[in-house]
Design an enzyme around this catalytic site. Structure first.
Site, PDB file in Angstrom:
ATOM      1  CE  LYS A  54      -3.845  -2.146   2.410  1.00 25.59           C
ATOM      2  NZ  LYS A  54      -4.403  -2.508   3.728  1.00 25.59           N
ATOM      3  CD  GLN A  98      -4.012  -4.449   6.676  1.00 26.56           C
ATOM      4  OE1 GLN A  98      -3.967  -3.466   5.964  1.00 26.56           O
ATOM      5  NE2 GLN A  98      -4.550  -5.579   6.282  1.00 26.56           N
ATOM      6  CG  ASP A 121     -10.239   0.063   5.200  1.00 26.12           C
ATOM      7  OD1 ASP A 121     -10.027  -0.428   4.086  1.00 26.12           O
ATOM      8  OD2 ASP A 121      -9.487  -0.112   6.184  1.00 26.12           O
TER       9      ASP A 121
END
Ligand code: GUN
Length: 296
Positions: A54, A98, A121
């Site tokens: 990422k 995460q 997200d």
């Protein structure tokens, strides 16, 4: 084999190119650099690989990448304090924590502490509610990437029978919402669904997101259907490991009209959509026009 292979790797590259072009425009016209903060708690090996990749791709499209690596024993208070700092930081437009988090941390509490406008997200309850009511929101990356592939391959999805296998908050539930918003007839299946093969057999669109290697076989697939395989499963093979999806590729590809491979299908779309969400969040934060084609 009859199915067309849906090249997610190539499509993801076009999404990243669009993001990069918009990022360049933001800098040239407004002196703004979109920033993405990624928070990793602990040393989960798969998560470390994702976070590294990422960060690399964020920089490649011209955005700023902020990585925060915390030890597995980090307290909830310390993590919440970091999120509070990131919420207040004007150079940070997107925040991603995460998952999974170590067991002593409450993921719902942590996610809902993120500023919903920075929740790239799309996991914050506000964004979940906005998506569920068909309003503008941040949309989870893997379902968004899957939707982009489906629209690119099929055109308008209205009226199609879609079956989603897996009811996770990260993929299955938001995928079902997106397909419903596109006027599909949606069935959301899970581990307690009775006669799953029979249900899947009526689908024009199958999205498999269960995390079980090769579970969906060709005899479940209606001839000509479009199959989106979200699974990323590591299987041991002759002393090595190999990545396979939730669909048995050979038998499904023999029946389907089109199918995403693993790897090279949905996987690359997830990070591309994360970058897309970050530039979208940056534009919204600054009251600027959003890039087209990067949101549902
Ligand atoms: N872990 C597995 N998938 C995801 C994702 O899309 N976002 C985050 N934050 N963690 C994940």
């Amino acid at each position: 084999m009859t199915a067309q292979i849906i090249d997610g790797k190539a499509f993801a590259a076009t999404v990243r190119a669009k993001v990069a072009a918009h990022v360049a425009g933001l800098l040239a016209s407004h002196g703004i650099i979109p920033g993405l903060a990624v928070v990793l708690v602990g040393e989960d090996p798969a998560s470390q690989v994702y976070v590294r990749s990422k960060g690399k791709m964020t920089v490649e499209v011209g955005m700023a990448s902020f990585e925060h690596r915390l030890t597995a024993s980090t307290s909830e208070a310390d993590l919440m304090a970091l999120i509070d700092d990131l919420n207040k930081d004007d150079t940070v437009h997107g925040i991603l924590v995460q998952l999974p988090l170590p067991g002593h941390l409450n993921a719902n509490l942590v996610i809902n502490a993120i500023d919903p406008a920075k929740d790239v997200d799309g996991f914050h309850i506000l964004n979940v509610g906005l998506l569920g009511t068909g309003q503008k929101s941040m949309v989870p990356c893997t379902p968004l990437g899957s939707l982009m592939l489906l629209r690119d391959h099929l055109g308008p999805l209205a009226g199609l029978e879609a079956v989603v296998i897996g009811r996770s908050n990260i993929v299955g539930k938001p995928m079902a919402q997106l397909l419903l918003n596109d006027s599909c007839t949606v069935t959301l299946c899970h581990s307690r669904t009775r006669d799953l093969p029979r249900v899947v057999r009526r689908a024009d669109i199958v999205v498999a997101a269960v995390g079980r290697a090769g579970m969906v076989t060709g005899d479940w697939i209606k001839p000509g259907a479009t199959v989106i395989d979200v699974g990323i499963n590591r299987v041991a093979e002759g002393g090595k490991t190999r990545l396979v999806g939730d669909c048995d590729f050979a038998s499904c590809a023999a029946v389907a009209g089109a199918i995403t491979p693993v790897p090279g299908g949905v996987g690359p779309m997830t990070i591309a959509c994360l970058l897309a969400n970050t530039v979208t969040a940056c534009c919204r934060a600054n009251g600027l026009a959003e890039p087209e084609g990067l949101t549902p």
